[in-house]
Design a protein around this motif. Structure first.
Motif, PDB file in Angstrom:
ATOM      1  N   GLU A 114       8.010 -21.019   6.032  1.00  0.00           N
ATOM      2  CA  GLU A 114       7.941 -19.898   5.096  1.00  0.00           C
ATOM      3  C   GLU A 114       8.756 -20.160   3.839  1.00  0.00           C
ATOM      4  O   GLU A 114       8.380 -19.724   2.745  1.00  0.00           O
ATOM      5  CB  GLU A 114       8.408 -18.609   5.770  1.00  0.00           C
ATOM      6  N   ARG A 115       9.842 -20.917   3.971  1.00  0.00           N
ATOM      7  CA  ARG A 115      10.610 -21.268   2.770  1.00  0.00           C
ATOM      8  C   ARG A 115       9.774 -22.155   1.843  1.00  0.00           C
ATOM      9  O   ARG A 115       9.722 -21.929   0.634  1.00  0.00           O
ATOM     10  CB  ARG A 115      11.901 -21.976   3.172  1.00  0.00           C
ATOM     11  N   LEU A 116       9.104 -23.161   2.423  1.00  0.00           N
ATOM     12  CA  LEU A 116       8.329 -24.090   1.616  1.00  0.00           C
ATOM     13  C   LEU A 116       7.061 -23.444   1.060  1.00  0.00           C
ATOM     14  O   LEU A 116       6.781 -23.534  -0.144  1.00  0.00           O
ATOM     15  CB  LEU A 116       7.973 -25.321   2.449  1.00  0.00           C
ATOM     16  N   PHE A 117       6.293 -22.779   1.914  1.00  0.00           N
ATOM     17  CA  PHE A 117       5.054 -22.163   1.433  1.00  0.00           C
ATOM     18  C   PHE A 117       5.335 -20.966   0.541  1.00  0.00           C
ATOM     19  O   PHE A 117       4.549 -20.659  -0.368  1.00  0.00           O
ATOM     20  CB  PHE A 117       4.156 -21.775   2.609  1.00  0.00           C
TER      21      PHE A 117
ATOM     22  N   GLY B  62      -5.519 -17.801   4.692  1.00  0.00           N
ATOM     23  CA  GLY B  62      -5.750 -16.557   3.976  1.00  0.00           C
ATOM     24  C   GLY B  62      -4.971 -16.463   2.673  1.00  0.00           C
ATOM     25  O   GLY B  62      -5.376 -15.731   1.759  1.00  0.00           O
ATOM     26  N   ARG B  63      -3.872 -17.201   2.574  1.00  0.00           N
ATOM     27  CA  ARG B  63      -3.076 -17.227   1.342  1.00  0.00           C
ATOM     28  C   ARG B  63      -3.625 -18.233   0.333  1.00  0.00           C
ATOM     29  O   ARG B  63      -3.062 -18.400  -0.742  1.00  0.00           O
ATOM     30  CB  ARG B  63      -1.623 -17.553   1.696  1.00  0.00           C
ATOM     31  N   GLY B  64      -4.703 -18.916   0.686  1.00  0.00           N
ATOM     32  CA  GLY B  64      -5.359 -19.819  -0.252  1.00  0.00           C
ATOM     33  C   GLY B  64      -5.075 -21.286  -0.054  1.00  0.00           C
ATOM     34  O   GLY B  64      -5.574 -22.125  -0.811  1.00  0.00           O
ATOM     35  N   HIS B  65      -4.273 -21.632   0.961  1.00  0.00           N
ATOM     36  CA  HIS B  65      -3.980 -23.035   1.232  1.00  0.00           C
ATOM     37  C   HIS B  65      -5.113 -23.650   2.047  1.00  0.00           C
ATOM     38  O   HIS B  65      -5.675 -23.010   2.946  1.00  0.00           O
ATOM     39  CB  HIS B  65      -2.649 -23.175   1.971  1.00  0.00           C
ATOM     40  N   GLU B  66      -5.463 -24.876   1.723  1.00  0.00           N
ATOM     41  CA  GLU B  66      -6.502 -25.574   2.465  1.00  0.00           C
ATOM     42  C   GLU B  66      -5.931 -26.119   3.770  1.00  0.00           C
ATOM     43  O   GLU B  66      -4.892 -26.784   3.764  1.00  0.00           O
ATOM     44  CB  GLU B  66      -7.067 -26.735   1.637  1.00  0.00           C
ATOM     45  N   ILE B  67      -6.609 -25.861   4.877  1.00  0.00           N
ATOM     46  CA  ILE B  67      -6.191 -26.383   6.177  1.00  0.00           C
ATOM     47  C   ILE B  67      -7.049 -27.593   6.519  1.00  0.00           C
ATOM     48  O   ILE B  67      -8.280 -27.509   6.577  1.00  0.00           O
ATOM     49  CB  ILE B  67      -6.323 -25.315   7.284  1.00  0.00           C
ATOM     50  N   ALA B  68      -6.401 -28.741   6.714  1.00  0.00           N
ATOM     51  CA  ALA B  68      -7.087 -29.994   7.035  1.00  0.00           C
ATOM     52  C   ALA B  68      -6.523 -30.554   8.339  1.00  0.00           C
ATOM     53  O   ALA B  68      -5.499 -30.095   8.842  1.00  0.00           O
ATOM     54  CB  ALA B  68      -6.935 -30.991   5.888  1.00  0.00           C
ATOM     55  N   ALA B  69      -7.192 -31.544   8.901  1.00  0.00           N
ATOM     56  CA  ALA B  69      -6.850 -32.075  10.221  1.00  0.00           C
ATOM     57  C   ALA B  69      -5.809 -33.191  10.135  1.00  0.00           C
ATOM     58  O   ALA B  69      -5.798 -33.983   9.195  1.00  0.00           O
ATOM     59  CB  ALA B  69      -8.106 -32.586  10.921  1.00  0.00           C
ATOM     60  N   HIS B  70      -4.952 -33.252  11.167  1.00  0.00           N
ATOM     61  CA  HIS B  70      -3.852 -34.224  11.206  1.00  0.00           C
ATOM     62  C   HIS B  70      -3.670 -34.759  12.623  1.00  0.00           C
ATOM     63  O   HIS B  70      -2.554 -34.827  13.144  1.00  0.00           O
ATOM     64  CB  HIS B  70      -2.577 -33.532  10.714  1.00  0.00           C
TER      65      HIS B  70
ATOM     66  N   HIS C 232       7.074 -32.077   3.922  1.00  0.00           N
ATOM     67  CA  HIS C 232       7.153 -31.679   5.326  1.00  0.00           C
ATOM     68  C   HIS C 232       8.092 -30.473   5.439  1.00  0.00           C
ATOM     69  O   HIS C 232       9.125 -30.446   4.757  1.00  0.00           O
ATOM     70  CB  HIS C 232       7.712 -32.821   6.187  1.00  0.00           C
ATOM     71  N   PRO C 233       7.778 -29.491   6.290  1.00  0.00           N
ATOM     72  CA  PRO C 233       8.627 -28.306   6.408  1.00  0.00           C
ATOM     73  C   PRO C 233       9.746 -28.453   7.438  1.00  0.00           C
ATOM     74  O   PRO C 233      10.203 -27.463   8.016  1.00  0.00           O
ATOM     75  CB  PRO C 233       7.625 -27.221   6.827  1.00  0.00           C
ATOM     76  N   ARG C 234      10.192 -29.659   7.681  1.00  0.00           N
ATOM     77  CA  ARG C 234      11.241 -29.923   8.666  1.00  0.00           C
ATOM     78  C   ARG C 234      12.610 -29.998   7.989  1.00  0.00           C
ATOM     79  O   ARG C 234      12.715 -30.173   6.773  1.00  0.00           O
ATOM     80  CB  ARG C 234      10.940 -31.217   9.421  1.00  0.00           C
ATOM     81  N   SER C 235      13.659 -29.919   8.808  1.00  0.00           N
ATOM     82  CA  SER C 235      15.019 -29.956   8.261  1.00  0.00           C
ATOM     83  C   SER C 235      15.602 -31.356   8.230  1.00  0.00           C
ATOM     84  O   SER C 235      16.559 -31.609   7.492  1.00  0.00           O
ATOM     85  CB  SER C 235      15.946 -29.070   9.099  1.00  0.00           C
ATOM     86  N   ASP C 236      15.041 -32.288   9.008  1.00  0.00           N
ATOM     87  CA  ASP C 236      15.617 -33.631   9.050  1.00  0.00           C
ATOM     88  C   ASP C 236      15.032 -34.503   7.943  1.00  0.00           C
ATOM     89  O   ASP C 236      15.733 -34.879   7.005  1.00  0.00           O
ATOM     90  CB  ASP C 236      15.454 -34.274  10.424  1.00  0.00           C
ATOM     91  N   TYR C 237      13.759 -34.806   8.003  1.00  0.00           N
ATOM     92  CA  TYR C 237      13.160 -35.668   6.992  1.00  0.00           C
ATOM     93  C   TYR C 237      12.257 -34.906   6.022  1.00  0.00           C
ATOM     94  O   TYR C 237      11.510 -35.505   5.271  1.00  0.00           O
ATOM     95  CB  TYR C 237      12.378 -36.815   7.639  1.00  0.00           C
ATOM     96  N   GLY C 238      12.337 -33.583   6.036  1.00  0.00           N
ATOM     97  CA  GLY C 238      11.467 -32.785   5.186  1.00  0.00           C
ATOM     98  C   GLY C 238      12.178 -32.096   4.040  1.00  0.00           C
ATOM     99  O   GLY C 238      13.355 -32.338   3.767  1.00  0.00           O
ATOM    100  N   SER C 239      11.451 -31.196   3.386  1.00  0.00           N
ATOM    101  CA  SER C 239      11.936 -30.531   2.170  1.00  0.00           C
ATOM    102  C   SER C 239      12.365 -29.093   2.408  1.00  0.00           C
ATOM    103  O   SER C 239      12.526 -28.343   1.454  1.00  0.00           O
ATOM    104  CB  SER C 239      10.828 -30.544   1.108  1.00  0.00           C
ATOM    105  N   ALA C 240      12.568 -28.680   3.652  1.00  0.00           N
ATOM    106  CA  ALA C 240      12.744 -27.266   3.944  1.00  0.00           C
ATOM    107  C   ALA C 240      14.180 -26.760   3.911  1.00  0.00           C
ATOM    108  O   ALA C 240      14.396 -25.553   3.996  1.00  0.00           O
ATOM    109  CB  ALA C 240      12.129 -26.936   5.304  1.00  0.00           C
TER     110      ALA C 240
END
Length: 256
Positions: free
Chosen positions: A45-48, A79-87, A213-221
């Motif tokens: 939620e912080r990142l998005f 619903g907020r307009g972000h595209e959801i793709a497969a990973h 990435h929304p993680r706390s270790d190697y991400g931007s969150a």
């Protein structure tokens, strides 16, 4: 004279607990093994929220297992307009021995289609590696693009590589937060490198793909990293000719 468009794509690899669950059971996710829990507790939620404030529609690459575990949140992102793709399904190595690649792709495709209410159009391999069969499987499922490679500065067609009617939307290692934060770079240093790279790509009118990435270790969150990213996006939005697109938008323009 019309100003040339310079496409900028913000992608998010939504990697939460599936990273740790590849090696540990659920009841062992504590201490250092709990990093993945941060994504849904705080990081997403912080990142998005930041991207929403900037009016940026990102492309979110979601493992099927993450979507199954958090269906309401994934549907809300769409619903907020972000595209959801497969990973992938759960951070598999697509080229690992014993992997039923087609079955995993179909499983993820079905889960995301059901949860989002729309079939995903794009794919990114969890570790960036495909087999010689991957693109053909994706084409059979109706995918329009892949975004696993780092071999060009512009989108290109994949017909010759087995991806019938598909496009590669490449990204770049230097613009992936996990690469730099995984090296314990400070956010000031990361933003300096990103600005230098983006300025050079902007001069040459390249596709600019930022991967977060929304993680706390190697991400931007983390709060400090999001604050730094806020400044970068404000600066980036002010560059001449910049247009923020989703990966699907880029694929559509390349195929047209």
């Amino acid at each position: 004279m019309t100003q040339p468009i310079i496409p900028v794509v913000v992608t998010v690899n939504l990697q939460g607990k599936t990273v740790e669950l590849t090696q540990l059971p659920e009841d062992a996710l504590f201490g250092r093994a709990s990093y993945g829990k941060y994504a849904y507790a705080v990081g997403c939620e912080r990142l998005f929220g930041l991207l929403d404030r900037h009016g940026i529609r990102s492309t979110v690459f979601v493992p099927g297992a993450e979507a199954e575990a958090n269906p309401a949140y994934i549907a809300a992102l769409a619903g907020r307009g972000h595209e959801i793709a497969a990973h992938g399904w759960a951070m598999e190595e697509m080229d690992a021995a014993g992997i039923d690649e087609r079955a995993l792709l179909e499983r993820t495709h079905a889960a995301l289609s059901r949860i989002v209410g729309r079939a995903p159009r794009g794919f990114r391999a969890p570790h960036g590696r495909l087999t010689e069969r991957t693109l053909g499987h994706l084409a059979d499922l109706g995918y329009r693009y892949d975004s696993s490679f780092q071999d060009d500065d512009h989108a290109y067609r994949l017909d010759a590589d087995g991806g019938r009617g598909m496009v590669e939307v490449p990204h770049a290692e230097i613009l992936i937060d996990a690469i730099l934060y995984g090296q314990r770079q400070t956010h000031d240093r990361v933003m300096k490198m990103w600005r230098e790279e983006i300025e050079a790509m902007h001069r040459e009118r390249c596709l600019i793909t930022l991967t977060l990435h929304p993680r706390s270790d190697y991400g931007s969150a983390r709060a400090s990293r999001v604050a730094a990213l806020d400044g970068l996006l404000t600066w980036l939005r002010g560059l001449d000719g910049v247009v923020f697109l989703t990966c699907e938008d880029v694929a559509g323009q390349t195929l047209s």
